[in-house]
Enzyme design. Structure first.
Site, short mmCIF file in Angstrom:
data_model
loop_
_atom_site.label_atom_id
_atom_site.label_comp_id
_atom_site.label_asym_id
_atom_site.label_seq_id
_atom_site.Cartn_x
_atom_site.Cartn_y
_atom_site.Cartn_z
N HIS A 100 0.83 -1.20 0.00
CA HIS A 100 0.00 0.00 0.00
C HIS A 100 0.87 1.26 0.00
O HIS A 100 0.60 2.21 -0.74
CB HIS A 100 -0.92 -0.01 1.22
CG HIS A 100 -1.76 1.23 1.34
ND1 HIS A 100 -2.99 1.35 0.73
CD2 HIS A 100 -1.55 2.40 2.00
CE1 HIS A 100 -3.50 2.55 1.00
NE2 HIS A 100 -2.64 3.20 1.77
N GLU A 101 1.91 1.26 0.82
CA GLU A 101 2.81 2.42 0.87
C GLU A 101 3.55 2.60 -0.45
O GLU A 101 3.75 3.73 -0.90
CB GLU A 101 3.81 2.27 2.03
CG GLU A 101 3.16 2.24 3.40
CD GLU A 101 2.24 3.43 3.65
OE1 GLU A 101 2.55 4.54 3.17
OE2 GLU A 101 1.20 3.24 4.31
N HIS A 104 1.58 4.50 -2.95
CA HIS A 104 1.71 5.96 -2.90
C HIS A 104 2.93 6.44 -3.68
O HIS A 104 2.88 7.49 -4.33
CB HIS A 104 1.80 6.42 -1.45
CG HIS A 104 0.52 6.29 -0.68
ND1 HIS A 104 -0.67 6.78 -1.17
CD2 HIS A 104 0.25 5.74 0.53
CE1 HIS A 104 -1.63 6.54 -0.28
NE2 HIS A 104 -1.10 5.90 0.74
#
Length: 244
Positions: A100-101, A104
């Protein structure tokens, strides 16, 4: 007038309960899937490193920070910080959070519009939160001491600017939703494409990321209620004075 305060008190209470349940759901889901190891045996660090390379990103480092679910991407420092419970863990929960990071990071690289807008909003939202109430109070003072002699609405207009600045926090929370959901979407696709998770393991990661997304929905609803309360307070403040 007092009925409105009771209504907002009830709404804030509901938002608080929703936010608490969303936060509890994230932690319980993370704890449950922290016990489920991946077949690839990739850790959170391995996942982050592999996905960065797969997307041709070589200038981002991976750090380790204390705490649980304290993972975050710091674009200005060009570092993805993974929490202790994610960095060295090969669980489904850990690789989902790490991916998920990286989602980004990919958003920034590809110029994802909502991500760019959220980044742009950060400094002005911080400034707006500090100036909102002072502008309203200054506007009220002007309305009391100037409008009575010069028939001017400048005090009221200044207060409206304060309300708009206060509303930037709600706008920020609104823009955050597509950013977070898109990062999770990218994460799920990359995890399977790079062989970190199998199709059978993917639903666990989806449940983990879905639970995390609810916390951002809770933040938006809470911010919206506080904004409406603040706006109503300002209009009642000026309206009440002018009726007298």
């Amino acid at each position: 007038m007092y009925a409105y305060y009771w209504i907002f008190l009830g709404l804030i209470l509901l938002c608080t309960i929703f936010a608490f349940r969303a936060s509890s759901k994230v932690r319980s889901t993370f704890a449950a899937f922290q016990e489920v190891g991946t077949r690839s045996h990739a850790t959170g660090y391995d996942t982050a490193r592999k996905l960065l390379r797969a997307n041709g990103i070589e200038d981002i480092s991976i750090g380790r920070v204390k705490g649980e679910l304290s993972d975050h991407y710091h674009p200005t420092k060009k570092i993805v910080n993974l929490s202790e419970s994610v960095y060295g863990s090969d669980s489904v929960a850990a690789v989902a959070v790490a991916a998920h990071e990286i989602g980004h990071v990919v958003q920034k690289k590809k110029g994802f519009l909502p991500y760019k807008l959220r980044t742009w909003l950060v400094p002005i939202t911080n400034i707006g939160s500090r100036l909102a109430l002072p502008l309203v109070l200054i506007g009220f003072i002007l309305d009391v001491f100037v409008a009575t002699t010069q028939n001017s609405n400048w005090g009221f207009y200044l207060a409206i600017v304060g309300v708009a600045l206060y509303g930037l926090a709600t706008l920020f929370a609104l823009v955050t939703l597509p950013v977070e959901y898109d990062a999770s979407r990218r994460a799920k696709r990359m995890l399977v494409k790079e062989g970190i998770l199998t199709e059978e393991e993917l639903p666990y990661a989806e449940e983990m990321l879905s639970a995390a997304a609810q916390t951002y929905v809770a933040s938006l609803l809470t911010s919206l209620v506080y904004f409406l309360r603040f706006a109503l307070w300002v209009f009642l403040l000026f309206g009440g004075r002018r009726r007298r």
